[in-house]
Design an enzyme around this catalytic site. Structure first.
Site, PDB file in Angstrom:
ATOM      1  N   TYR A 103      -2.619  -0.294   9.795  1.00 55.05           N
ATOM      2  CA  TYR A 103      -2.802  -0.856   8.790  1.00 55.05           C
ATOM      3  C   TYR A 103      -1.493  -0.596   8.015  1.00 55.05           C
ATOM      4  O   TYR A 103      -0.911  -1.507   7.041  1.00 55.05           O
ATOM      5  CB  TYR A 103      -3.475  -0.297   8.325  1.00 55.05           C
ATOM      6  N   SER A 147       1.002  -1.137  -0.290  1.00 58.76           N
ATOM      7  CA  SER A 147       0.236  -0.330  -0.478  1.00 58.76           C
ATOM      8  C   SER A 147       0.635   1.568   0.298  1.00 58.76           C
ATOM      9  O   SER A 147       2.193   1.177   0.510  1.00 58.76           O
ATOM     10  CB  SER A 147      -0.753   0.196   1.204  1.00 58.76           C
TER      11      SER A 147
END
Length: 356
Positions: free
Chosen positions: A153, A128
């Site tokens: 995350y 990501s």
């Protein structure tokens, strides 16, 4: 090839399954159908894929279950693994941290163990843009420091890159990590800004824009993500013969391990993004401009020069074209029955999307 595709009922996973099936690959899908958002959308994605490209096996299981994952590898013996399954969402990680440890750490370890026990030609996995964390230099380069994540995350995605490198080094597993930048398009997640903002516009709900709408994001249309994945499929990384321990390249290794950014390379200011949405929806948004919110990332932009060099491709779908396609799907899926939108879209978070 026989391809094990995790997260096959997810946004990127469903589009990826469609492309792979159309190209004649044998796809074995895996998804746990969790309730982070309405599983009805996941079922609808699968129906869409099967209508467009035919049926394929879909295993409903939790990848954090080591025995179940071992059985999947033993039964399927895939040539390639595309690991897209994860607990998504930056803000959700603030209130549900253990979901990320289970889905993003334990599950990925089980995938790596499966690739170790039943060797594969290539493991591609989703990282990501959020790994860039506190970095404020743009465009984000694969050579930038990513040691300061700003969410759990992001930390789990960085951990995935490190875990993959370890297994690549120790067991020779060719691993490619893909840092996605703000993916959007038809069949997207309802917690992401396109659906949230479109729903607010069509229902007349106010949009609160922090930093006076001056945030910038590098939006990437889903077809460009899938095209990059398809081109990388048979390009398993090799050890970099020029890798220098004294001056290490963060994107390559002495092991068969590689990282890529996949982004639009054209950051868009929030106000311009909304203007495109308004144009294609044919309605104006009710906007409330607010100061910068603590912790928000001001801008993201991907340096995709490595991707261009290695596969001869960079994202091509403009925001205008991508939003037009998204709006056509949004109207069809959510507004055939006006009540459907109210039932299926998550409660609106009127902030600009964090990197994802």
């Amino acid at each position: 090839m026989k391809i094990l595709l995790t997260g096959a009922a997810g946004f990127i996973g469903a589009h990826c399954a469609l492309r792979l099936l159309r190209e004649g690959h044998r796809v074995i899908g895996v998804d746990n159908f969790n309730d982070y958002y309405d599983p009805t959308l996941k079922e609808a994605r699968l129906d869409w894929v099967r209508q467009e490209a035919g049926d394929f096996p879909l295993l409903r299981l939790d990848l954090a279950d080591a025995e179940a994952v071992t059985s999947v590898f033993e039964d399927s013996r895939p040539d390639v693994v595309i690991h897209l399954a994860a607990q998504a969402g930056v803000r959700y990680s603030l209130s549900n941290p253990r979901a990320y440890a289970s889905s993003n750490i334990d599950a990925f370890l089980n995938i790596l163990e499966g690739c170790r026990a039943y060797p594969v030609q290539h493991l591609l996995y989703a990282s990501s843009s959020s790994v860039y964390g506190a970095n404020q230099r743009t465009p984000y380069s694969l050579r930038d420091n990513v040691d300061h994540p700003l969410s759990l995350y992001a930390a789990t995605k960085k951990a995935n890159e490190l875990m993959a490198h370890t297994y690549s080094h120790l067991f020779g597993i060719p691993c490619t990590g893909l840092r996605f930048f703000t993916v959007y398009g038809p069949w997207g997640r309802p917690d992401m800004s396109p659906i949230q903002f479109a729903q607010a516009i069509v229902t007349g709900e106010p949009l609160q824009l922090f930093n006076h709408g001056q945030h910038q994001r590098d939006f990437t249309y889903i077809d460009d993500i899938v095209e990059s994945l398809a081109r990388l499929l048979d390009k398993a990384p090799l050890p970099n013969p020029d890798w220098d321990r004294e001056h290490p390249d963060p994107a390559t290794s002495m092991a068969p391990w590689r990282l890529y950014n996949i982004g639009g390379q054209s950051p868009v200011e929030l106000r311009d993004y909304l203007a495109v949405l308004e144009k294609h929806l044919g309605q104006r948004a009710r906007i409330e401009l607010l100061p910068l919110q603590a912790g928000d990332v001001l801008a993201t932009c991907a340096d995709v020069s490595d991707l261009q060099r290695d596969i001869g491709f960079h994202p091509r779908i403009s925001l205008d074209e991508g939003i037009a396609r998204f709006v056509a799907w949004f109207r069809d899926y959510y507004h055939r029955d006006p009540s459907a939108a109210q039932q299926e879209v998550l409660p609106m978070q009127m902030t600009f999307p964090l990197p994802s």
